[in-house]
Scaffold this motif. Structure first.
Motif, mmCIF file in Angstrom:
data_model
loop_
_atom_site.group_PDB
_atom_site.id
_atom_site.type_symbol
_atom_site.label_atom_id
_atom_site.label_comp_id
_atom_site.label_asym_id
_atom_site.label_seq_id
_atom_site.Cartn_x
_atom_site.Cartn_y
_atom_site.Cartn_z
ATOM 1 N N LEU A 142 39.633 31.035 -30.062
ATOM 2 C CA LEU A 142 39.631 31.369 -31.320
ATOM 3 C C LEU A 142 38.684 30.377 -32.187
ATOM 4 O O LEU A 142 39.061 29.248 -31.968
ATOM 5 C CB LEU A 142 41.054 31.543 -32.061
ATOM 6 N N THR A 143 37.527 31.106 -32.634
ATOM 7 C CA THR A 143 36.406 29.998 -33.089
ATOM 8 C C THR A 143 36.059 30.431 -34.619
ATOM 9 O O THR A 143 36.246 31.621 -35.023
ATOM 10 C CB THR A 143 35.294 30.327 -32.551
ATOM 11 N N ASN A 144 36.039 29.399 -35.500
ATOM 12 C CA ASN A 144 35.429 29.720 -36.747
ATOM 13 C C ASN A 144 33.884 29.829 -36.669
ATOM 14 O O ASN A 144 33.386 28.850 -36.470
ATOM 15 C CB ASN A 144 35.924 28.519 -37.593
ATOM 16 N N ILE A 145 33.419 31.132 -36.885
ATOM 17 C CA ILE A 145 32.004 30.947 -36.529
ATOM 18 C C ILE A 145 30.980 31.037 -37.745
ATOM 19 O O ILE A 145 29.846 31.297 -37.649
ATOM 20 C CB ILE A 145 31.703 32.381 -35.520
ATOM 21 N N GLY A 146 31.633 30.539 -38.825
ATOM 22 C CA GLY A 146 30.776 30.192 -39.935
ATOM 23 C C GLY A 146 30.756 31.398 -40.999
ATOM 24 O O GLY A 146 30.686 31.333 -42.178
ATOM 25 N N HIS A 147 31.286 32.665 -40.521
ATOM 26 C CA HIS A 147 31.423 33.939 -41.575
ATOM 27 C C HIS A 147 32.557 34.672 -41.174
ATOM 28 O O HIS A 147 32.948 35.541 -41.918
ATOM 29 C CB HIS A 147 30.107 34.844 -41.517
ATOM 30 N N THR A 148 33.473 34.202 -40.100
ATOM 31 C CA THR A 148 34.745 34.912 -39.915
ATOM 32 C C THR A 148 35.339 33.981 -38.694
ATOM 33 O O THR A 148 34.852 33.085 -38.149
ATOM 34 C CB THR A 148 34.352 36.319 -39.274
ATOM 35 N N VAL A 149 36.430 34.615 -38.622
ATOM 36 C CA VAL A 149 37.065 34.028 -37.067
ATOM 37 C C VAL A 149 37.003 34.975 -36.081
ATOM 38 O O VAL A 149 37.151 36.252 -36.160
ATOM 39 C CB VAL A 149 38.788 33.490 -37.426
ATOM 40 N N GLN A 150 36.674 34.530 -34.857
ATOM 41 C CA GLN A 150 36.388 35.440 -33.608
ATOM 42 C C GLN A 150 37.092 34.970 -32.721
ATOM 43 O O GLN A 150 37.285 33.870 -32.126
ATOM 44 C CB GLN A 150 34.992 35.386 -33.290
ATOM 45 N N LEU A 151 38.068 36.016 -31.864
ATOM 46 C CA LEU A 151 38.670 35.526 -30.886
ATOM 47 C C LEU A 151 38.077 36.328 -29.502
ATOM 48 O O LEU A 151 37.929 37.564 -29.599
ATOM 49 C CB LEU A 151 40.001 36.385 -30.893
ATOM 50 N N ASP A 152 37.685 35.445 -28.409
ATOM 51 C CA ASP A 152 36.928 36.223 -27.492
ATOM 52 C C ASP A 152 38.009 36.636 -26.481
ATOM 53 O O ASP A 152 39.157 36.318 -26.343
ATOM 54 C CB ASP A 152 36.266 34.997 -26.614
ATOM 55 N N LEU A 153 37.667 37.843 -26.112
ATOM 56 C CA LEU A 153 38.480 38.967 -25.183
ATOM 57 C C LEU A 153 38.120 38.893 -23.632
ATOM 58 O O LEU A 153 37.164 38.836 -23.390
ATOM 59 C CB LEU A 153 38.711 40.038 -25.805
#
Length: 308
Positions: A84-95
């Motif tokens: 789970l990463t803060n990518i600068g404009h949202t949070v993204q969970l790699d699947l």
């Protein structure tokens, strides 16, 4: 040799075109430090296309489509550890790529790539898509690509290379405990590039029960952030996911790169430009009608047999 002012302008233009400075309207200030949604066409020409997302879905203009059958979800019930990463404009969970979907009149089987969300401010309206002009509390996108591709950048070259499942959220009186692992992890990623591992979760935890996922809207559109590639088959589910106000507010605690709260992370709705939005409810209606007619015919036949 070019004068300094010209060199400065060229450098500025190159910086904008690079896409590094695109931002949401909530980040735009009077000194124009970043390129807001109204000017994303400068960042990528795709963002000025005629099949852009999100859109406002007008329910009286949708058409039922019996081909929009329920999806077949593979691996959605399996637990995994995801970044789970803060990518600068949202949070993204790699699947994991072993998670796939098919059915629903999709052109192929699609494998999962990532999940991310769009939200408002302190639990306020924050969805990207709207229904009859109504904006929901939040929206989640589960992004899939055709199994033949190795990356999203490859898939967007195909008009139907990407399939996104969109889920709307609404405020509820009680907390949705299934989201606790995700919400608890947000405190570890307050700043862009921060990441953490979400352990022992499954996608089924974050979506409605599959029996409540037969009704959805379908249209052809784009990614909702630059480069805005028009390569997405959209499926937006009608039944909203409940989260409490406190849970919704938790997303506003993380930060943009400038240190400001990450809020109102949504693109405004885009013109349909003649595109048709379809509805899977038509399949259910047609099946119901067929069963009704069959039932009537059977009843008539039995009645005739009894009379004879």
């Amino acid at each position: 040799m070019l004068p300094l002012p010209v060199l400065f302008l060229l450098a500025s233009s190159m910086k904008i075109v690079s896409g590094a400075d695109w931002c949401y309207q909530s980040q735009v200030t009077c000194n124009h430090t970043c390129t807001g949604p109204d000017a994303w066409g400068v960042v990528s020409q795709h963002c000025s296309g005629r099949s852009q997302s999100p859109v406002n879905i007008v329910t009286r203009r949708i058409l039922p489509d019996e081909r929009l059958t329920p999806f077949h979800f593979v691996g959605y019930q399996e637990t995994f550890h995801g970044r789970l990463t803060n990518i600068g404009h949202t949070v993204q969970l790699d699947l994991p790529s072993n998670i796939t979907i098919k059915g629903g009149n999709l052109a192929a089987s699609y494998k999962a790539v990532q999940l991310h969300l769009h939200w408002g401010k302190d639990g306020g309206p924050g969805s990207e898509h709207t229904i009859d002009g109504e904006k929901f509390s939040m929206e989640m996108h589960i992004v899939h690509i055709k199994e033949q591709y190795n990356s999203l950048s490859q898939a967007v070259r195909d008009r139907t290379g990407v399939a996104v499942l969109g889920f709307l959220f609404q405020e509820s009186a009680s907390a949705n405990k299934k989201f606790d692992p995700l919400l608890n992890a947000l405190k570890y990623i307050p700043q862009p590039t921060n990441s953490t591992t979400l352990r022992g979760v499954s996608l089924n935890m974050f979506i409605p029960h599959q029996s409540n996922m037969t009704k959805y809207f379908r249209y052809d559109g784009s990614l909702t952030t630059p480069n805005c590639d028009e390569a997405v088959v959209w499926s937006l589910f009608e039944n909203a996911i409940p989260l409490s106000r406190k849970q919704l507010t938790a997303f506003s605690q993380i930060r943009f790169s400038n240190g400001e709260p990450m809020v109102r992370t949504y693109r405004p709705v885009q013109p349909l430009n003649g595109r048709q939005v379809y509805y899977s409810g038509g399949h259910v209606a047609l099946v119901s009608t067929a069963l009704l007619i069959t039932s009537m015919l059977v009843s008539s036949a039995l009645s005739l047999h009894t009379t004879a």
